[in-house]
Design a protein around this motif. Structure first.
Motif, short mmCIF file in Angstrom:
data_model
loop_
_atom_site.label_atom_id
_atom_site.label_comp_id
_atom_site.label_asym_id
_atom_site.label_seq_id
_atom_site.Cartn_x
_atom_site.Cartn_y
_atom_site.Cartn_z
N ASN A 790 0.75 -1.43 -0.01
CA ASN A 790 0.03 -0.02 -0.04
C ASN A 790 0.97 1.32 0.01
O ASN A 790 0.57 2.15 -0.77
N ALA A 791 2.12 1.35 0.77
CA ALA A 791 2.96 2.44 0.88
C ALA A 791 3.55 2.49 -0.35
O ALA A 791 3.71 3.73 -0.67
N GLU A 793 2.43 1.82 -3.56
CA GLU A 793 1.70 2.34 -4.27
C GLU A 793 1.09 3.67 -4.20
O GLU A 793 1.19 4.55 -4.96
N GLU A 794 0.99 4.26 -2.84
CA GLU A 794 0.87 5.56 -2.66
C GLU A 794 1.88 6.45 -3.06
O GLU A 794 1.98 7.57 -3.51
N TYR A 795 3.16 5.87 -2.75
CA TYR A 795 4.50 6.78 -3.21
C TYR A 795 4.43 6.79 -4.59
O TYR A 795 4.83 7.96 -5.30
N LYS A 797 1.96 6.78 -6.85
CA LYS A 797 0.90 7.72 -7.30
C LYS A 797 1.30 9.24 -7.09
O LYS A 797 1.25 10.24 -8.02
N ASN A 798 1.71 9.34 -5.99
CA ASN A 798 1.77 10.84 -5.19
C ASN A 798 3.25 11.58 -5.34
O ASN A 798 3.40 12.64 -5.14
N ASN A 799 4.25 10.75 -5.27
CA ASN A 799 5.71 11.24 -5.02
C ASN A 799 6.74 10.83 -6.05
O ASN A 799 7.69 11.47 -6.15
#
Length: 973
Positions: A790-791, A793-795, A797-799
């Motif tokens: 999850n972390a 994918e979040e990275y 997508k956003n960073n």
């Protein structure tokens, strides 16, 4: 019954009738002295079996006619016609011995028991009711139980007389350990064999509990003497087993029983080569089995060397020559054990492989010959046809041996000369006549003799090799003048004879060489002339010699490697050719001489195994290592990688593997390594901390994934590539693990990642497995070593930067949890198929490409011209093609999702052609150029050259790549 037997005898062959009638007469006389023998249930089949057994064996005939109750017992109990289970002999003998109260009674009981069981075993063997394996197993069990139960009875009696032996250091009661040697140790005892034993006891001390103490050694010597007498002494009832104690340390002049410490000291300091062969088949057969296993473990280093030990060949030749001289002197050519092509030669072949390789392959540390033959076939050490012929010959020879020995219960391996005994052996072997049987025997012996000569070549067969190398012998030994030595090298085509002679002279004068022991120096002196002879048949002679001398210097203290090459001309030929072709291969062999083993089988050397076979081979090798032996596991992993990379390099040099297959194999090797490394690390961490858990509280079952980026992700590994990896997990970082020494799940997975990197990165004498680069993980070096999916994918997508998404196009799940791997691919797809503005993407990709070219490309001589072309980083090179593919995946996957299906550039280019982003001929031409350039990089790596070539190389190809970069990326057409 008598009349029925008489009728059956009347139809037997005339050659047997006289003996059969005499046996029947003896049976009638014996029956007169008995009240009755229950033979009511003996049908024609049973009576026919009796007559058949009488025909084939005087021993069976005499025993059953003199002792009809024995015959009745065997038949009526059903023992004669059924197989024993593993406890039958144990239970039967224990029942007999429990009524014994004196040593004389013990001696008689053992002999009567032995007679009954020997009649049963020989009867079943000769009539082929049982096969060879059952016969030898029953014989070995009979010996085992007889020795063990006799020892137990005598030990107690000795304790009653002289007290209980007590260890000086441990203070615990001591028991004898009996080692069975030879065929007894291998569970292969003959039907009329003697037994070879060695007696030992754990430690010195004195007896306790008697009026007068004696030393432990004196106690066990007396016990051993009584045991030998109980088994070996001939009485009116015969004997149990002829017992030979000559294999013990110091032979007949040595003490009958030694302490473990004395045994270890003897084998370490004085053990001779033939004693290594003897100890291969050693097995604890009686006494203190637990202590006996500890003794066997301590003696293993004497038997099995850690390195590949080809020195055994010469000692085998010496032993074989000695046996052959004795056979000729005594006229024993008809001896099926010692004669040419006999049982001993089969044993020598198997033992040679055991001693050569047993230190590294524990499956070869078994005493049973047939089991070892199976391993030799499975490992490709012997061809299947050779194993088949040796196995069939061994069974045939052993069955003849039993047929001969079963006639009179005598220890002999000589083919019979009398007509009746020849007829007996032929019938027992299921042949119509002796001539047919002898013809088949001759075929088997020829096969054995041929394989023996192929594997353990006699000295005279190697004479031509030695003769050819004599021209270089005087040169190496310094017997020629400097001028004559240089002229000799020049005559044989050495391009730089002065330099080559100087290297050889420097080696000869080295202190390490001057200080070598006699045996080692003899091995070196035999090897160098053979080496120079082989080098003289290759190209680049002086350069090849220079490369190989690095290996020679590396193994001066381990001269068994010289024996390996002296004994295997084929391996020497492969060594010289490979070193001539590739300095990189020469360097690998010098740094890890164990790899010389790979040169022994040219078939496997130039035929790397497929992915599944690689994974299975590594798994099998690690299964032989105790789970707690972490260091040995790491050594297996290192050697496996080096050995298989060598095979790939050899195949590429020879031209049997195209570029794409080379990369496939190198990638498969890494995948096999990671698959096992993650399992080893997981097992160690879970044993220590328990299992991590998920958010719902369920236990994680290896919910950890290794994602490969870069060359491994793109299935394009080279010989010296590092691994770009990212670690993911699906646990709940804040929940504790399940063990007593629990840690947070996040900490657990971080330690798991650290352990994996440690296994791969650690430098030892054997090198490292792989160098690992973790900088592509989220947030790079400042980010967590392991993050949740999850972390991740979040990275992304956003960073993540555009270059990180470029890297993701080459990312691939390679090891760990399959389900987590699938989840990763889903995340990868969601990230890659996002719509991106082409203008921004174009700018980001071009800027990153220019940065890489400026920092990594070849440097300009002036403003307009480059002296060299860097195949990877300069304009028109490999990185242009890779960036072009990445640009396509990121820019058009939302429209053509098939683009992001693959992580390797060749298939991405193919999809670009199919999608219409490139013309098909353009995509195909880029693919061919990409393969050509990568192939040259591989070839240069094997020559230890960098990726910079002359600017004249790939002129047209570079121009085409540059034009496609300009068209597709810069102008976005």
């Amino acid at each position: 019954m008598i009349e029925q037997l008489r009728a059956l005898i009347s139809v037997q062959e005339p050659i047997f009738q006289e003996k059969l009638l005499l046996t029947l007469s003896n049976l009638e006389q014996s029956l007169v002295q008995l009240d009755s023998v229950d033979s009511k249930a003996w049908d024609t089949a049973v009576l026919t079996s009796i007559v058949s057994a009488w025909c084939l064996s005087d021993f069976v005939a005499n025993a059953t006619s003199r002792f009809p109750l024995l015959l009745s017992d065997l038949i009526n109990s059903g023992d004669l016609f059924s197989s024993y289970d593993s406890g039958s002999i144990n239970n039967r003998l224990a029942e007999e011995i429990k009524h014994v109260s004196t040593e004389d009674e013990l001696v008689m009981t053992l002999r009567l028991f032995r007679r009954r069981e020997m009649v049963r075993i020989i009867w079943r063997d000769l009539l082929k009711v049982s096969d060879l394996s059952e016969t030898t197993r029953d014989m070995s069990r009979l010996a085992d139980e007889t020795i063990d139960q006799t020892l137990s009875w005598l030990h107690q009696d000795c304790c009653d007389k002289w007290g209980v032996p007590v260890g000086q250091s441990s203070g615990t009661p001591q028991q004898m350990v009996v080692l069975g040697m030879g065929k007894l140790g291998a569970f292969e005892l003959n039907v009329s064999s003697d037994i070879d034993l060695i007696f030992a006891y754990p430690e010195n001390g004195e007896t306790a509990g008697a009026k007068r103490s004696i030393e432990n050694q004196a106690f066990f010597i007396r016990l051993g003497q009584r045991l030998v007498s109980a088994l070996d002494k001939t009485t009116a009832d015969g004997l149990v087993f002829r017992t030979d104690m000559r294999l013990r340390p110091y032979g007949q002049s040595g003490s009958l029983a030694l302490s473990f410490a004395a045994m270890e000291e003897y084998y370490q300091s004085q053990g001779r080569e033939w004693e290594r062969y003897a100890m291969i088949k050693a097995r604890v057969v009686a006494g203190d089995f637990e202590q006996g296993q500890a003794l066997m473990q301590s003696l293993k280093p004497f038997v099995y060397r850690r390195y590949i030990d080809f020195s055994v060949f010469q000692s085998l030749r010496d032993m074989k020559d000695m046996i052959s001289r004795e056979v000729r002197r005594k006229g024993m050519e008809s001896n099926i054990k010692l004669g040419s092509g006999g049982i001993r030669e089969v044993e020598f072949i198997v033992q040679a492989f055991q001693l050569i390789r047993g230190g590294r392959d524990t499956r070869l540390q078994q005493p049973e010959l047939m089991a070892i033959l199976q391993v030799l076939e499975e490992d490709g050490l012997l061809p299947p046809q050779a194993v088949k012929e040796l196995r069939e010959a061994y069974i045939f020879l052993r069955n003849i041996e039993h047929s001969i020995q079963g006639i009179s219960d005598q220890q002999t391996q000589m083919l019979p000369e009398s007509q009746i005994d020849q007829r007996r052996v032929a019938l027992a072997m299921n042949f119509d006549n002796w001539e047919l049987m002898f013809e088949k025997l001759s075929v088997h012996r020829q096969n054995v003799s041929r394989h023996f000569s192929d594997i353990i070549a006699p000295e005279e067969d190697r004479a031509s090799e030695v003769y050819e190398s004599k021209a270089f012998l005087g040169l190496w030994l310094g017997e020629l003048s400097d001028e004559a030595a240089v002229e000799t090298l020049q005559e044989y085509g050495f391009e730089a004879p002065d330099d080559s002679y100087r290297l050889l002279a420097n080696l000869r004068k080295q202190r390490n060489v001057q200080m070598m022991q006699t045996q080692g120096r003899e091995r070196l002196d035999s090897f160098i002339p053979l080496l120079l002879t082989e080098i003289a048949s290759q190209k680049n002679r002086s350069l090849t010699l220079q490369r190989i001398l690095l290996l020679i210097e590396a193994v001066l203290r381990r001269t068994a490697y010289f024996v390996l090459l002296n004994e295997n001309p084929g391996a020497l030929k492969q060594l010289v050719w490979l070193c001539s072709e590739s300095p990189w291969i020469a360097e690998q062999l010098a740094s890890t001489p164990l790899l010389l083993d790979e040169l022994l089988n040219s078939e496997s050397l130039y035929s790397p195994p497929k992915k599944e076979a690689l994974q299975d081979e590594l798994r099998q090798q690690l299964l032989r290592i105790p789970e707690e032996d972490f260091e040995e596991q790491m050594e297996v992993l290192r050697y496996f990688k080096k050995a298989h990379v060598l095979r790939v390099a050899a195949s590429e040099v020879r031209g049997t593997l195209p570029l794409m297959k080379v990369s496939d194999y190198l990638t498969w090797i890494a995948e096999a390594e990671l698959d096992q490394v993650i399992k080893i690390a997981w097992r160690h961490l879970t044993e220590k901390h328990g299992f991590p858990v998920k958010t719902d509280g369920s236990i994680c079952d290896l919910d950890f994934a290794i994602i490969a980026y870069g060359k491994m992700g793109g299935i394009e590994l080279g010989y010296t590539s590092d691994l770009d990896l990212v670690f993911l997990h699906s646990g709940d970082a804040n929940k504790p693990t399940t063990g007593e020494r629990s840690v947070d799940t996040g900490v657990f997975f971080t330690r798991l990642g650290q352990r994996i990197i440690h296994i791969l990165n650690t430098q030892t004498a054997g090198g490292q497995i792989y160098e690992v680069d973790m900088r592509l993980r989220p947030s790079g070096n400042s980010g967590l070593l392991v993050c949740s999916l999850n972390a991740f994918e979040e990275y992304q997508k956003n960073n993540a930067w555009t270059w990180e998404h470029q890297a993701l196009t080459r990312a691939r799940f390679v090891a760990g949890s399959d389900s987590l791997g699938k989840d990763f691919y889903a995340v990868r797809s969601r990230i890659l198929n996002q719509f991106r503005g082409l203008e921004t993407l174009q700018q980001d990709v071009i800027v990153m490409r220019e940065k890489m070219r400026d920092s990594l490309g070849s440097k300009a001589m002036d403003a307009d011209q480059h002296k060299n072309f860097h195949i990877k980083h300069d304009s028109g090179g490999i990185i242009d093609i890779e960036f072009l593919c990445q640009f396509a995946v990121l820019g058009w996957s939302h429209k053509y999702p098939e683009l992001m299906k693959w992580s390797d550039n060749i298939r991405i280019l193919e999809e670009m052609g199919l999608c219409g982003l490139l013309q098909v001929n353009e995509a195909e031409k880029l693919s061919e150029i990409y393969k050509l350039m990568r192939s040259l990089i591989h070839k240069r790596a094997l020559q230890k050259l960098n990726s910079e070539v002359s600017s004249e190389v790939f002129i047209n190809e570079r121009a085409f790549v540059a034009s496609m970069w300009d068209k597709f990326v810069v102008r976005c057409q």
